[in-house]
Each structure stands twice: as structure tokens, then as C-alpha cells.
Design an enzyme around this catalytic site. Structure first.
Site, mmCIF file in Angstrom:
data_model
loop_
_atom_site.group_PDB
_atom_site.id
_atom_site.type_symbol
_atom_site.label_atom_id
_atom_site.label_comp_id
_atom_site.label_asym_id
_atom_site.label_seq_id
_atom_site.Cartn_x
_atom_site.Cartn_y
_atom_site.Cartn_z
ATOM 1 N N GLY A 3 47.788 37.408 49.283
ATOM 2 C CA GLY A 3 48.281 38.760 49.498
ATOM 3 C C GLY A 3 47.254 39.747 48.971
ATOM 4 O O GLY A 3 46.915 40.731 49.620
ATOM 5 N N ALA A 4 46.765 39.452 47.773
ATOM 6 C CA ALA A 4 45.790 40.327 47.129
ATOM 7 C C ALA A 4 45.154 39.568 45.970
ATOM 8 O O ALA A 4 45.627 38.492 45.591
ATOM 9 C CB ALA A 4 46.465 41.596 46.614
ATOM 10 N N MET A 5 44.083 40.133 45.407
ATOM 11 C CA MET A 5 43.415 39.500 44.265
ATOM 12 C C MET A 5 43.084 40.561 43.232
ATOM 13 O O MET A 5 42.537 41.611 43.551
ATOM 14 C CB MET A 5 42.143 38.781 44.754
ATOM 15 C CG MET A 5 41.327 38.145 43.656
ATOM 16 S SD MET A 5 42.182 36.710 42.903
ATOM 17 C CE MET A 5 41.360 36.673 41.304
ATOM 18 N N GLU A 6 43.386 40.203 41.981
ATOM 19 C CA GLU A 6 43.385 41.190 40.893
ATOM 20 C C GLU A 6 42.022 41.437 40.265
ATOM 21 O O GLU A 6 41.937 41.604 39.043
ATOM 22 C CB GLU A 6 44.362 40.714 39.818
ATOM 23 C CG GLU A 6 43.962 39.436 39.059
ATOM 24 C CD GLU A 6 44.510 38.148 39.678
ATOM 25 O OE1 GLU A 6 44.817 38.150 40.877
ATOM 26 O OE2 GLU A 6 44.617 37.129 38.952
ATOM 27 N N ASN A 7 40.940 41.483 41.050
ATOM 28 C CA ASN A 7 39.638 41.745 40.448
ATOM 29 C C ASN A 7 39.706 43.062 39.678
ATOM 30 O O ASN A 7 40.142 44.079 40.232
ATOM 31 C CB ASN A 7 38.578 41.853 41.534
ATOM 32 C CG ASN A 7 38.681 40.728 42.544
ATOM 33 O OD1 ASN A 7 38.561 39.568 42.197
ATOM 34 N ND2 ASN A 7 38.967 41.082 43.788
ATOM 35 N N HIS A 37 52.046 44.486 41.357
ATOM 36 C CA HIS A 37 51.708 43.138 40.857
ATOM 37 C C HIS A 37 50.235 43.095 40.413
ATOM 38 O O HIS A 37 49.927 42.671 39.294
ATOM 39 C CB HIS A 37 51.981 42.137 41.991
ATOM 40 C CG HIS A 37 51.549 40.720 41.724
ATOM 41 N ND1 HIS A 37 52.437 39.670 41.694
ATOM 42 C CD2 HIS A 37 50.335 40.150 41.518
ATOM 43 C CE1 HIS A 37 51.806 38.538 41.476
ATOM 44 N NE2 HIS A 37 50.516 38.804 41.366
ATOM 45 N N GLU A 38 49.345 43.565 41.276
ATOM 46 C CA GLU A 38 47.918 43.496 40.931
ATOM 47 C C GLU A 38 47.612 44.390 39.730
ATOM 48 O O GLU A 38 46.770 44.055 38.898
ATOM 49 C CB GLU A 38 47.049 43.880 42.128
ATOM 50 C CG GLU A 38 47.274 43.022 43.376
ATOM 51 C CD GLU A 38 47.252 41.522 43.134
ATOM 52 O OE1 GLU A 38 46.448 41.065 42.302
ATOM 53 O OE2 GLU A 38 48.052 40.795 43.777
ATOM 54 N N HIS A 95 48.242 42.670 36.523
ATOM 55 C CA HIS A 95 47.166 41.734 36.172
ATOM 56 C C HIS A 95 46.017 42.402 35.417
ATOM 57 O O HIS A 95 45.246 41.715 34.745
ATOM 58 C CB HIS A 95 46.570 41.118 37.435
ATOM 59 C CG HIS A 95 47.324 39.950 37.984
ATOM 60 N ND1 HIS A 95 47.712 38.890 37.202
ATOM 61 C CD2 HIS A 95 47.727 39.653 39.243
ATOM 62 C CE1 HIS A 95 48.328 37.996 37.979
ATOM 63 N NE2 HIS A 95 48.356 38.429 39.215
ATOM 64 N N GLU A 120 50.670 34.634 37.054
ATOM 65 C CA GLU A 120 51.381 34.996 38.276
ATOM 66 C C GLU A 120 52.845 35.326 37.999
ATOM 67 O O GLU A 120 53.394 36.260 38.571
ATOM 68 C CB GLU A 120 51.258 33.882 39.314
ATOM 69 C CG GLU A 120 49.831 33.675 39.785
ATOM 70 C CD GLU A 120 49.136 34.979 40.180
ATOM 71 O OE1 GLU A 120 49.823 35.969 40.479
ATOM 72 O OE2 GLU A 120 47.890 35.003 40.164
HETATM 73 ZN ZN LIG Z 1 48.850 37.617 41.056
#
Ligand SMILES: [Zn+2]
Length: 839
Positions: free
Chosen positions: A262-266, A296-297, A300, A319
Site C-alpha cells: 500500500g505504501a512504505m514508511e521511508n 499509518h505511514e 511509522h 505494523e
Molecule cells: Zn506499515
């Protein structure tokens, strides 16, 4: 893509050893994105200390061509590179390592993904460094607990914009320099580049950016205000509840093509799948889902990026925490106040299903031996069950105490790494409670508890015999004179782990008997509920009359898992749908129930002989919903879901003719107008039914030559009821080089229950060709091949045996085996459900 077989899997033991040896200080990364469409240049300079001078280790790098490696001025032999590891010997106390390489662009979303937009021919690249894919971009000591400060520079075509983890500038045409980051893990290093469209803003001193490819510019602009508002609400909420301010210097959200997750928390450079830039009309539930991803991101940035798991066995913690925060913050601080209904209807079933399969595992696994195994735990247990468990923990400790513990944990481990035990200790100290004991029950066990109402008592059981304590509520409903139900009483219940057979007064406080007693009616806990016979009878007649949306979600969920458990016949489930869905007002519930009813019940769990009648029943439900929402502007989401349902269930000639009329008119009568998503869905159904073919597909693509259309066309072509079309799709899927998204689209078109006879031979071939194809193309494609490409409609003993035989192959990759085990479980449940019907 460098095949997975040419890379190494990092084990926990190796990571522990390397961590004890090294202290990584700085990494200078220089990327050259001007070397053509196949490779890019990557030069990494790593400065690090070694606790044992003279010792040896290795650096992770997966290059297309390794040009030069220099350690402390000494040129190393590049031919010693083996399976993604280059040995480093005779380390000094302080070291400088330079690695110069060409790296291959990826088309599977792993490493540096390159995408050409069919809409305008422009190219875009982005990195996904997660779980072992970082060394496909740059050389590193690739494990979460060797954090470093990264300074990144990028050379790119002059017209491109480059986004990184920190603030960056174009210092000369095509040359970008980024500020050094605080200490971060290698899997979080991120670069996004291309002729991007950007929207910039600022909030509370934090520079904000939204970015997407040019062809989506108008759609991003249309949604920018909503996305920025969510971002502001997220920051304000987190700054209110966390003592640490946002730890990075800017916050860019990049919507990127063909993204696997869905997405990535860089940190400072979140990547999100660009389907979240909506090109077509969506129900508000889809906007809510996007809001949840945004929140959500952001969670993180603290939990995951500021404090990072020491090793992948705490991946779940990342997560589950982000997931829990996403729902609770979205419900509390944004306009999507009904987020928990979405959790009950859409998200928790993912956890329940995963938790009842042979592949289940504890939320917090004891040890994850290597990165391959870690990737497999990226599932409904780590997300949905983990978040539900944390919700129980918060219910038990109280939110304030929970946050106090979390803040202490941030303080102690900021910019470092931590483990579950570190968090439990902080929570135990803040609460004075036996949090470790709670964790043993909730996090170290597997399976779902069942609470069954029998003769006024709660029978509490679990698959593994270990019971979990539950904080929940119980509702008593009574029928009113006009036939609706009213809530007579709701009582909190603190169910101890040893409380099997707890008595429960089935009558409400005033002494009158309840017509429906529902355990967990507010969905606070993670548990299967079974009603007493009288209550279930009330559900059959009056499910739609239960006043609260969340309670209805719990009841639909109970019906769903009774079907999957072989306790409720598919026909009876469809009866509930026919009786109670047409009056349902929650888009979450209509959407979730229709999906399950269609995909599992109609397409898999009823016999081929019964399928036409079952499909027709579902079609009637969708038509009723569509009729009911006519001329109701505040019901557009429901209407959209209904229209999609009508399209997907069309079967006979009259319905086919109607779809053709819609397509010609460009609208569903009374709306919605057909946008690209609806047009392609319509054309797909016509292709499946043999009522449209290549000329219509080609014309539709020509009218809108976007990647959406490319995927739509691939899906339609694979769906044609023609052996040659099936063979072409098959070859592309199992023997070609399709990108991850085109592979998924092709797979979704391929299997159509209507075409079972035509597909018979392919079902047999599937189990022969799956293993080699998945091994050749890596974990992301293995996931596509074991999900969308799995012949789920063929729910027979024969398919079960073929799948079992396939699993006996010792050469299956870890990802393929896991995917297949999970599909086989669902298939067995469908076979069992069919038998229930036949009985
Ligand atoms: Zn996540």
C-alpha cells in the site's frame, strides 16, 4: 531483476555477529540515473568502525556489474562477489569502503523500479529497499540495527525532480544534493525521481510535498487539499500524544506506479501506490482507506523509523502499532469517524483467515531465522490481528497509560533499535501491570478464540487450547412492536483467560428476555462469536434491523466465518444476503459482504450446477441496491458499489444487452457516469461472456492509452473465452517478463468460473509451471502467481490433490510454498462448503 537464487538470505545469527563487529557511521551514496533504461550508476562510500581489528565481514551488494571496490585504499578483487556478498578482510578500527557498480532497474517493484508511462512516454524511477532489496540499489551492511547517517546525491535527466529522505536541492542542472539524514536503517533509504508533478505546502514548520507522475497531475491537484488536511491532522494528533516531535526535516508523500505494498514508511519520503491518486469515482470507503494509509505511514515515522526493530522478528510490532494508530487516529481526528467499521468489515477478516490456516504463527514469533521467513510474515496476522491485539491492550491499560509507556520507549531508544521486550518493559513500568503475562497470552500463541453462547453461559474455546483474556461488551436486543430491534442493554465484560463457562444473564436489567444476545457487539476484541439458537433465528429474520453498524458488522463476520468453517451452507448465507443487504446503508458492509458472497460463495463454494442460480440471486440484490439509491445524492458510494455488482453479476442475454447500452451511453442510467475503471470493468464482463472482443478492447485502449488501460486491456484479453487467448495470457504470465501489475491484471482475467471447461487443462498445468515461474521471477511475482493466478474456482478434490502434490516439490521457494499453503486452505474450505450444499 537479478534472480533471487543469485542472492543470499541474511540469517539472524549472521546479523547478530555483524552487529557485534561493526559500528556504521556515515554512508555517502551517489546515484547516476543517466545511464540508459537498463542500469543506473551507484557509488557508495561507507565509513565504519570495527571492534576487532583484523576481523573479516562482508558488504551486501547485488549489482548488474561490479566495477570497483576499495577498502582503506586497498583495491579488492570484485570477482570474489558471491550471491550478493563481497568479502571484506583485515578490517581496521576505522574503515572506509567504496563500492562502484552498475545496478539493474527492476520491473517487479523490488530495488529501483523503472516505469514508462504509456500515457506520455515519460519515465519514472523509485526505490523500494525493504527486506533485502536495498543492495539492489546501493552497497550496505543491510540489516535494521546498523543505522547510519546517509548523505545522498543523484544525477538525473535535467527535466526530472528528485525526492529523498531529507531536504534536497538541485545544485547544478540535473545534479541533486540531499542533507545528511539522522541515523536511519538501510531499508528505509529512498529516492524517487522523474518529471514529477508536485504540490508543496508547510505545516507546523515541516515542509510538505505531494508528488506523482505528470499524467496524474490533475487528479492529484483535485485531491491535494484532502491529502494535506489529513497530513496536518496526523501531525497535530501525533504531536499531541507523542513527546518527541517529528524527527525528520521534511515530509514528502510520493505516489508511485506499480507499487507492491500500500505504501512504505521511508522517513521523510513515503512512497504510496499511485492508485491512491483516484482517476475514477470511488466510494468514500476508498478515501477512508487512503486516509488510513496516510496516517499509518506517519505513525511509522516514530514507531519504525525513529525507533526501529532490532531484527525482523519484530516486524509485526512496526505494523501492528502503525495499523492500530491508523484506525484510532483516523477515527478520532479526521472526518472518517466510522473507521472501526472498516476495520471490522474489511481488515479483520484478513487476520481471522490467516490465523486459522496451517501457516499461522504467533503475532510475535519467537525467532525469525532469516529475511526470507520475515517476508512471509507480512500478512493478516502482523497487521490485522496485531492491531486488534494492541486494541485489547489499550482497552486493558487505558489509552493514557499506554501512551505514557510508548513515550518512555521512544525516549529511551530514539534513533536506535529496540525489541518487543523493551516495549513491554516500558508498558509494564508505566502501568504497574503484568504486561508480559498479557503478551504471553495474546502475542505468543496462535489461533482465534471462539465465544459460544450456550444456555446462558459463555463457552470460551480456542484451537490451540490456550485462552486469551478479553475486554468486550455484550448487547441484548429486543424486538419492538413495529418489528425492529432495540438495544435493551449493553454490558462490559472482562473475560479472564481461565473464565471458561462464565455465566451470562441472557435477560436485560429489567428482567425481560432478549431476542438477540450478541457477544463483542462493539467489536472491541478479536474473537469468533457464535450465537445461541434463538438469537441466530432473530438474525435470520432481522439482521438488517440491528441498529448499530458495528454490531451488524460483527454479525456479518460471524456468518462469514460459519460459511468458511463449514457450519453454514452457502445457500443460507446467500439467503441472509438477499434478505438483509438490499436495506443496508453502510458502504463498508455492502462492499465487504458482496465481495465475499461473490468471490468465495458464488465463484467457489457452490457447485457448478448451482452457480447460475446463486449468481442470479446476487444480481437481484445488486439491482435492488441500485434501484434503491436512485436519485439519492448522498448515497453515491453505495450506488457505485451496487453498479459494480450489477456489472460483475451480469450473465443472461438481457443483462448483457443492458451492459452494452450502458457502455454506448457512457453512463449507468441515473449515474454514475462511466469513468475508466467502470468502462474497463464493463468491457471485462462483456469479454467474459463472449459479447465483446479484440476490436472493442483495442478501441477502448486507443481512447485512453494510460497504464490503467494497459492493465484493463490485459485483463480483458486474458478473459476472452477462446483457447488461443488463454494460451497467450498463459505464456505471458508464466514464461514472459510482465511487470508485477500487468501480471496481476492478466491473472485476474485468466480464470473465469463461466469458462470452467475451457480452463480445465490449464488448472493441471498451473501446478506444474508455478514453481519454476515463481522461482525465476522472485517473491513479488510469486505472490501474484499464488493469489490472483490461483484457480480458486476449481474447488474440487482433484484440485486439492494437485495442490498437495505441488507442495511436495522440495524446490518451491519459500514465498511460493507459503502462497500455495494459504490458497489450499481456502480451497479446502470451499470444497467442504460444496459438500454441505450437496448433503
Ligand atoms: Zn506499515
Amino acid at each position: 531483476m537479478i534472480p533471487v537464487s543469485d542472492t543470499s538470505v541474511l540469517t539472524r545469527t549472521e546479523a547478530v555477529e555483524r552487529h557485534s563487529l561493526l559500528d556504521v557511521r556515515t554512508v555517502h551514496l551517489d546515484l547516476d540515473l543517466t545511464r540508459g533504461r537498463e542500469v543506473f550508476g551507484s557509488t557508495t562510500v561507507i565509513r565504519f568502525a570495527c571492534t576487532t581489528p583484523g576481523a573479516a565481514t562482508y558488504v551486501d551488494v547485488i549489482p548488474a556489474a561490479l566495477h570497483r571496490v576499495v577498502l582503506n585504499g586497498r583495491e579488492l578483487d570484485v570477482t570474489t562477489l558471491h550471491k550478493g556478498r563481497l568479502p571484506l578482510t583485515d578490517l581496521a578500527a576505522d574503515n572506509e569502503l567504496t563500492v562502484e557498480a552498475d545496478m539493474a532497474y527492476s520491473h517487479t517493484g523490488e530495488g529501483m523500479h523503472r516505469f514508462t508511462d504509456p500515457a506520455d512516454g515519460e519515465d519514472y524511477v523509485y526505490t523500494q529497499s525493504f527486506l533485502g532489496d536495498g543492495p539492489r540499489v546501493f552497497a550496505s551492511f543491510d540489516q535494521p540495527d546498523l543505522k547510519a547517517r546517509y548523505t545522498v546525491s543523484v544525477t538525473a535527466p535535467h527535466a526530472w525532480t528528485v525526492i529523498g529522505n531529507s531536504l534536497g536541492d538541485q545544485t547544478s542542472p540535473g545534479h541533486w544534493e540531499f542533507a545528511p539524514t539522522p541515523p536511519i536503517s538501510s531499508y528505509l533509504v529512498s529516492v524517487v525521481a522523474g518529471p514529477l508533478h508536485s504540490v508543496r505546502a508547510e505545516h507546523d514548520g515541516i515542509p510538505l510535498g505531494l508528488h506523482c507522475r505528470r499524467s496524474l497531475a490533475a487528479h492529484l491537484d483535485a485531491d491535494a487539499a484532502e491529502l494535506l488536511e489529513l497530513t496536518r491532522q496526523g501531525f497535530d494528533h501525533y504531536h499531541r500524544v507523542f513527546r518527541h516531535r517529528y524527527p525528520f526535516d521534511s515530509y514528502d508523500q510520493c505516489f508511485v506506479p506499480e507499487f507492491n505494498a500500500g505504501a512504505m514508511e521511508n522517513p521523510g519520503c513515503v512512497t504510496l501506490r499511485d492508485e491512491y491518486v483516484f482517476r475514477s469515482a470511488v466510494a468514500d470507503t476508498k478515501r477512508e482507506e487512503r486516509a488510513m494509509v496516510v496516517i499509518h505511514e506517519m505513525a511509522h515515522m516514530w514507531f519504525g523509523d525513529l525507533v526501529t526493530m532490532k531484527w525482523w522478528d519484530d516486524l509485526w510490532l512496526n505494523e501492528s502499532f502503525a495499523e492500530y494508530m491508523a484506525y484510532s487516529v483516523t477515527a478520532a481526528s479526521t472526518r472518517f469517524t466510522g473507521a472501526w467499521t472498516g476495520f471490522a468489515a474489511d481488515r479483520k477478516p484478513w487476520g481471522y483467515d490467516a490465523d486459522q490456516r496451517p501457516s499461522t504463527h504467533p503475532v510475535a514469533p519467537g525467532t525469525i531465522e532469516d529475511t526470507d521467513q520475515a517476508l512471509q510474515n507480512f500478512d493478516g496476522i502482523s497487521y490485522a490481528k496485531g492491531a486488534a491485539a494492541l486494541r485489547q491492550l489499550v482497552a486493558w491499560l487505558g489509552e493514557e497509560t499506554f501512551l505514557a509507556g510508548v513515550n518512555d520507549y521512544f525516549d529511551e531508544h530514539a534513533f536506535g533499535n529496540a525489541t518487543l521486550d523493551d516495549l513491554l518493559r516500558a508498558l509494564a513500568a508505566a502501568s504497574g501491570r503484568d504486561v508480559h503475562g498479557w503478551a504471553d497470552r495474546w502475542l505468543r500463541t496462535t489461533g482465534v478464540d471462539t465465544l459460544r453462547m450456550t444456555d446462558g453461559r459463555i463457552d470460551h474455546t480456542s484451537a490451540d487450547g490456550a485462552l486469551r483474556p478479553h475486554q468486550l461488551t455484550v448487547a441484548h436486543y429486543r424486538r419492538t412492536a413495529d418489528g425492529t430491534l432495540e438495544l435493551a442493554e449493553r454490558v462490559p465484560l472482562d473475560l479472564a483467560a481461565d473464565g471458561a463457562g462464565a455465566p451470562l444473564d441472557p435477560a436485560a436489567a429489567d428482567g425481560a428476555a432478549a431476542d438477540l444476545t450478541l457477544l463483542n457487539d462493539t467489536d472491541l476484541s478479536y474473537v469468533k462469536v457464535r450465537l445461541d439458537p434463538a438469537s441466530w433465528q432473530t438474525v435470520r429474520t432481522s439482521l438488517g434491523a440491528v441498529p448499530e453498524e458495528l454490531a451488524r458488522a460483527v454479525l456479518w463476520s460471524a456468518a462469514r466465518d460459519q460459511v468458511r468453517d463449514g457450519e453454514l451452507a452457502p445457500a443460507e448465507y446467500l439467503r441472509l444476503v438477499a434478505d438483509h443487504l438490499p436495506g443496508e446503508t453502510s458502504v463498508h458492509l455492502v462492499d465487504a459482504v458482496l465481495s465475499f458472497a461473490h468471490e468465495f460463495v458464488v465463484d467457489s463454494a457452490v457447485t457448478p450446477a448451482e452457480r447460475p442460480a446463486a449468481l442470479a440471486e446476487l444480481a437481484r440484490v445488486c439491482r435492488t441496491l441500485l434501484r434503491r439509491t436512485e436519485g439519492e445524492p448522498d448515497r453515491t458510494g453505495l450506488r457505485l458499489v451496487a453498479a459494480r455488482g450489477v456489472i460483475a453479476t451480469a450473465a443472461d442475454q438481457a443483462q448483457t444487452a443492458e451492459l452494452r447500452d450502458w457502455l454506448a451511453a457512457g453512463t449507468v442510467p441515473g449515474g454514475p457516469a462511466l469513468d475508466p475503471d467502470l468502462r474497463w470493468q464493463l468491457l471485462l464482463r462483456l469479454c467474459v461472456l463472449g459479447a465483446a472482443g479484440e476490436p472493442e478492447i483495442a478501441a477502448e485502449f486507443a481512447a485512453d492509452p494510460s497504464d490503467t488501460s494497459e492493465q484493463g486491456a490485459a485483463r480483458c484479453r486474458a478473459a476472452l473465452p477462446d483457447p488461443a487467448a488463454k494460451e497467450t495470457a498463459w505464456q505471458a504470465l508464466f514464461h514472459g517478463e510482465l511487470s508485477n501489475y500487468l501480471a496481476a491484471a492478466t491473472a485476474k482475467g485468466l480464470w473465469q468460473p463461466e469458462q470452467a471447461e475451457l480452463l480445465d487443462e490449464l488448472t493441471t498445468r498451473y501446478f506444474k509451471e508455478l514453481g519454476p515461474a515463481a522461482a525465476r521471477r522472485g517473491p513479488a511475482l510469486a505472490r501474484v502467481l499464488t493469489t490472483a493466478a490461483f484457480p480458486a474456482h476449481a474447488a474440487t478434490e482433484h484440485t486439492v490433490r494437485a495442490a498437495e502434490a505441488c507442495l511436495a516439490d522440495p524446490d518451491l521457494t519459500v514465498a511460493t510454498r507459503r502462497g500455495l499453503v494459504d490458497q489450499l486452505d481456502t480451497l479446502r474450505r470451499a470444497v467442504r462448503a460444496r459438500a454441505l450444499t450437496e448433503r
